[in-house]
Design a protein around this motif. Structure first.
Motif, PDB file in Angstrom:
ATOM      1  N   LEU A   1       1.279  58.365  75.719  1.00 21.54           N
ATOM      2  CA  LEU A   1       0.149  58.118  76.982  1.00 21.54           C
ATOM      3  C   LEU A   1      -1.165  57.113  76.938  1.00 21.54           C
ATOM      4  N   VAL A   2      -1.870  57.940  75.808  1.00 26.60           N
ATOM      5  CA  VAL A   2      -3.150  57.238  75.627  1.00 26.60           C
ATOM      6  C   VAL A   2      -3.286  56.575  74.509  1.00 26.60           C
ATOM      7  N   LYS A   3      -3.378  55.318  74.048  1.00 26.42           N
ATOM      8  CA  LYS A   3      -3.649  54.607  73.299  1.00 26.42           C
ATOM      9  C   LYS A   3      -4.744  53.545  72.762  1.00 26.42           C
ATOM     10  N   PRO A   4      -5.032  53.384  71.251  1.00 26.14           N
ATOM     11  CA  PRO A   4      -6.165  52.773  71.108  1.00 26.14           C
ATOM     12  C   PRO A   4      -6.662  51.634  71.410  1.00 26.14           C
ATOM     13  N   VAL A   5      -7.689  51.063  71.665  1.00 22.12           N
ATOM     14  CA  VAL A   5      -7.583  50.153  72.735  1.00 22.12           C
ATOM     15  C   VAL A   5      -9.328  48.773  71.711  1.00 22.12           C
ATOM     16  N   PRO A   6      -9.184  47.831  71.622  1.00 21.66           N
ATOM     17  CA  PRO A   6     -10.339  47.464  70.949  1.00 21.66           C
ATOM     18  C   PRO A   6     -10.842  46.737  71.825  1.00 21.66           C
ATOM     19  N   ILE A   7     -12.309  47.149  72.626  1.00 24.58           N
ATOM     20  CA  ILE A   7     -13.645  46.344  73.224  1.00 24.58           C
ATOM     21  C   ILE A   7     -14.748  46.052  72.550  1.00 24.58           C
TER      22      ILE A   7
ATOM     23  N   ALA B   1     -21.835  39.817  68.126  1.00 16.35           N
ATOM     24  CA  ALA B   1     -21.071  40.963  68.924  1.00 16.35           C
ATOM     25  C   ALA B   1     -20.636  42.364  67.737  1.00 16.35           C
ATOM     26  N   LEU B   2     -20.277  43.413  68.554  1.00 17.55           N
ATOM     27  CA  LEU B   2     -19.415  44.161  67.846  1.00 17.55           C
ATOM     28  C   LEU B   2     -18.605  44.356  68.559  1.00 17.55           C
ATOM     29  N   LEU B   3     -17.785  45.227  67.514  1.00 15.48           N
ATOM     30  CA  LEU B   3     -16.038  45.365  67.540  1.00 15.48           C
ATOM     31  C   LEU B   3     -15.923  46.798  67.772  1.00 15.48           C
ATOM     32  N   TYR B   4     -15.425  48.090  69.378  1.00 15.60           N
ATOM     33  CA  TYR B   4     -15.247  49.328  68.670  1.00 15.60           C
ATOM     34  C   TYR B   4     -13.677  49.575  69.275  1.00 15.60           C
ATOM     35  N   TYR B   5     -13.492  50.734  69.096  1.00 18.68           N
ATOM     36  CA  TYR B   5     -12.059  51.793  70.250  1.00 18.68           C
ATOM     37  C   TYR B   5     -12.935  52.703  70.820  1.00 18.68           C
ATOM     38  N   ASP B   6     -11.561  52.408  71.885  1.00 18.24           N
ATOM     39  CA  ASP B   6     -11.386  53.866  73.012  1.00 18.24           C
ATOM     40  C   ASP B   6     -10.098  53.990  72.552  1.00 18.24           C
ATOM     41  N   GLY B   7      -9.884  54.964  74.105  1.00 20.66           N
ATOM     42  CA  GLY B   7      -8.598  54.694  74.187  1.00 20.66           C
ATOM     43  C   GLY B   7      -8.211  54.643  76.031  1.00 20.66           C
ATOM     44  N   GLN B   8      -6.524  54.308  76.053  1.00 17.83           N
ATOM     45  CA  GLN B   8      -6.399  53.957  77.112  1.00 17.83           C
ATOM     46  C   GLN B   8      -4.640  54.531  78.273  1.00 17.83           C
ATOM     47  N   MET B   9      -5.055  54.310  79.202  1.00 17.30           N
ATOM     48  CA  MET B   9      -4.198  55.731  79.889  1.00 17.30           C
ATOM     49  C   MET B   9      -3.495  54.737  81.485  1.00 17.30           C
ATOM     50  N   ASP B  10      -2.194  54.781  81.426  1.00 14.35           N
ATOM     51  CA  ASP B  10      -1.775  55.000  82.641  1.00 14.35           C
ATOM     52  C   ASP B  10      -2.945  56.400  83.577  1.00 14.35           C
ATOM     53  N   ASP B  11      -3.596  56.495  84.598  1.00 16.95           N
ATOM     54  CA  ASP B  11      -3.970  57.411  84.684  1.00 16.95           C
ATOM     55  C   ASP B  11      -3.051  58.464  86.347  1.00 16.95           C
ATOM     56  N   ALA B  12      -2.634  57.490  86.468  1.00 23.50           N
ATOM     57  CA  ALA B  12      -1.627  57.862  87.700  1.00 23.50           C
ATOM     58  C   ALA B  12      -0.495  58.746  86.324  1.00 23.50           C
ATOM     59  N   ARG B  13       0.365  58.359  85.531  1.00 21.27           N
ATOM     60  CA  ARG B  13       0.919  58.679  85.153  1.00 21.27           C
ATOM     61  C   ARG B  13       1.231  59.539  84.339  1.00 21.27           C
ATOM     62  N   HIS B  14      -0.201  60.181  83.307  1.00 19.69           N
ATOM     63  CA  HIS B  14      -1.511  61.399  83.049  1.00 19.69           C
ATOM     64  C   HIS B  14      -0.698  61.866  83.648  1.00 19.69           C
ATOM     65  N   THR B  15      -1.970  61.803  84.702  1.00 17.51           N
ATOM     66  CA  THR B  15      -1.888  63.042  85.562  1.00 17.51           C
ATOM     67  C   THR B  15      -0.528  64.083  86.156  1.00 17.51           C
ATOM     68  N   LEU B  16       0.563  62.993  86.166  1.00 16.08           N
ATOM     69  CA  LEU B  16       1.645  63.857  86.669  1.00 16.08           C
ATOM     70  C   LEU B  16       2.501  64.331  85.713  1.00 16.08           C
TER      71      LEU B  16
END
Length: 579
Positions: A102-108, A164-179
């Motif tokens: 459900l949780v995937k890395p996302v580059p920002i 710029a700088l590039l870093y990573y965080d995590g991303q998910m579908d919040d409703a699906r994760h909560t369910l």
């Protein structure tokens, strides 16, 4: 591995009966991520647990976030190192052990706009971020020149950045994760029920002994007995504290956060963006075939169930993002808008953007625990703290929290299934991109989805008007995931309400007809669900044309809620805003 129950109408009927027939160790009020997490935490300690939610799982704040599982880069600037460290630990657990499906890395990308001081300043912050746990399962931050940044994000104006700088965080579908958290709690024995509203807290003297719960679908009521009631209702915290006869130990203010959703081809970029604004930050985040742009941060004093985005909110977001883009995003590009309320612990005069994202736990009277504040990413810590506080009412012998070691449903076996995706694709005759989509939503529970479609290949057809989803996913929403209304399916089991130009209206009839036999809807009820959904969408679109919150709220609340019997918990209007 725990066996997930099929949360279908039969499960719901049995769960309702159980509520009134047994005494629970813990009654959790609120089916957002904190309440679902508290139910899971208590159940995995061996306690008997009931969870009741007045609307749908994640129907409030927990389906309307920025969809990030993140440490919170901006909290470093506020010197809130403990919160960042805690959140980064939780992000790491989610990415690796608890919910890798459900949780995937996302580059920002973090664009720099000042020469000299800004690069070392941001570098120091992101180095600290990496050191505190941000660079374990994702790469550490990377330095980029202006040309290097523009190669990743050609959409940026050259004069909008110096590097710029590039870093990573995590991303998910919040409703699906909560369910999934709620379903995992049910798999470990918790009795989990949506459309179940607490209308009264029962007591023996000053001690809270349980609650009277109303079934929103039928109007029936039952009394639930519990050693302790845990109030996890977010922006409704004060309302539950009022039911208990007092204001409790802290106040919660609702801060409105608005996001807009646009098609992916409207911004030419390979990565997300974080932009500094005068008051906070703005994210531009990849979301499947879309971008999510947000958020705002303003006080909200109107209807808590249906916060409304005004034209001023949308104009603000467009102004901020367009300040750095070569090709501006317009109102015509917007495919979805959503507004959520953050429950912030408040003093008297702070601006919402400065209020604490720390959480607090209180025991305002025997038998009642309240928890509020915090951020989505730290839900598991909040839940553990709440159940720790409940020990005083439950009695000796309560085990310590173990949720750090409990994968959510669908996590076990997920990496192996991803490695076998080509074989799975041939087995069910679906393209690899479809299988990737399904595995990212269900993980190893995808076998349940396949079983549901056995013997009926039409269930592998795309949902009309929301072609990224399959009909079997809609059916699964009512046979396994507790959906009771059209809104549950189009706004939370899928995200058609924010991902399609029609906001899900073009899918409503087909979806309603598909689930009607399972939910026992006749033609009149099916038609009513479609009509109510269309009215909801129209009210939201109208509210987004209004100039301020008062007018937007009036438009949004003109549409009836499909859960018709709910008694709205609405705060008193701010006297300064009254006519």
């Amino acid at each position: 591995m725990a066996t997930p129950p099929r949360m279908d109408p039969s499960y719901r009927a049995k769960a309702w009966t159980r509520l009134g027939q047994r005494e629970f160790d813990v009654l959790v009020i609120g089916g957002g991520v904190t309440g679902s997490g508290a139910a899971l935490d208590a159940a995995t300690r061996g306690l008997s647990v009931a969870l009741v939610e007045q609307r749908d799982f994640a129907s409030g704040t927990s389906s309307r976030s920025s969809k990030l599982m993140h440490g919170g880069v901006r909290y470093l600037e506020q010197m809130d190192f403990q919160l960042v460290r805690e959140a980064l630990k939780e992000r790491e657990l989610a990415l690796t052990r608890l919910a890798p499906h459900l949780v995937k890395p996302v580059p920002i990308l973090y664009p720099l706009s000042h020469r000299g001081w800004e690069r070392p300043y941001v570098t120091a912050g992101l180095t600290l971020y990496d050191t505190m746990g941000g660079a374990r399962s994702v790469p550490g931050h990377k330095q980029l020149s202006r040309n290097g940044a523009l190669r990743l994000v050609p959409a940026l104006r050259k004069d909008a950045l110096t590097g710029a700088l590039l870093y990573y965080d995590g991303q998910m579908d919040d409703a699906r994760h909560t369910l999934t958290v709620a379903r995992t709690a049910a798999a470990y024995g918790a009795t989990v029920l949506n459309s179940a509203q607490v209308v009264e807290l029962t007591r023996a003297g000053e001690r809270i002994t349980g609650a009277v719960v109303e079934d929103i679908e039928t109007g029936a009521r039952t009394t639930v007995k519990a050693s302790v009631v845990v109030n996890c209702t977010g922006v409704w915290t004060d309302a539950i504290q009022t039911l208990a006869g007092g204001r409790g130990r802290f106040n919660v203010r609702a801060s409105k956060g608005v996001h807009i959703v646009i098609a992916r081809d409207r911004i030419n970029s390979e990565v997300g963006l974080i932009l500094r604004t005068e008051t906070s930050v703005l994210f531009v985040l990849p979301w499947g075939t879309h971008w999510i742009i947000g958020t705002t941060d303003t006080d909200w004093t109107f209807d808590l169930a249906h916060p409304a985005a005004s034209q001023a909110d949308i104009d603000y977001l467009l102004e901020q993002v367009n300040s750095v883009l070569t090709h501006p995003v317009t109102h015509a590009d917007i495919q979805g808008v959503y507004a959520g309320l953050r429950p912030l612990l408040s003093g008297e005069d702070e601006q919402t953007s400065q209020l604490s994202r720390e959480h607090a736990v209180a025991r305002p009277q025997p038998g009642l625990i309240s928890i509020a504040g915090g951020k989505y990413t730290t839900y598991r810590v909040m839940a553990a703290d709440a159940i720790d506080a409940a020990r005083e009412d439950i009695g000796p012998g309560v085990a310590d929290s173990v949720t750090e070691h409990i994968p959510l449903l669908g996590a076990d076996g997920y990496p192996a299934l991803m490695n076998q995706i080509d074989r799975l694709s041939r087995k069910v005759d679906l393209p690899v991109w479809r299988l990737t989509h399904l595995l990212g939503r269900y993980g190893s529970l995808v076998d349940e989805v396949f079983e549901l479609a056995e013997g009926d290949p039409t269930l592998y057809e795309a949902v009309p008007g929301a072609e990224e989803y399959l009909k079997v996913e809609i059916l699964y929403g009512v046979t396994h995931e507790g959906a009771l209304h059209l809104d549950d399916l189009l706004a939370r089991r899928t995200r058609a309400s924010i991902e399609t130009l029609s906001r899900g209206v073009d899918s409503a009839q087909a979806v309603a007809e598909l689930v009607a036999p399972v939910l026992g809807w006749d033609e009149a009820r099916t038609a009513m669900e479609v009509q109510l959904y269309a009215q909801r969408v129209m009210a939201e679109l109208e509210s987004q044309q209004m100039s301020d919150d008062r007018e937007a709220n009036a438009e949004r609340t003109s549409a009836r809620d499909a859960r018709l019997n709910i008694t709205a918990m609405v705060p008193d209007p701010d006297p300064e805003l009254s006519d």
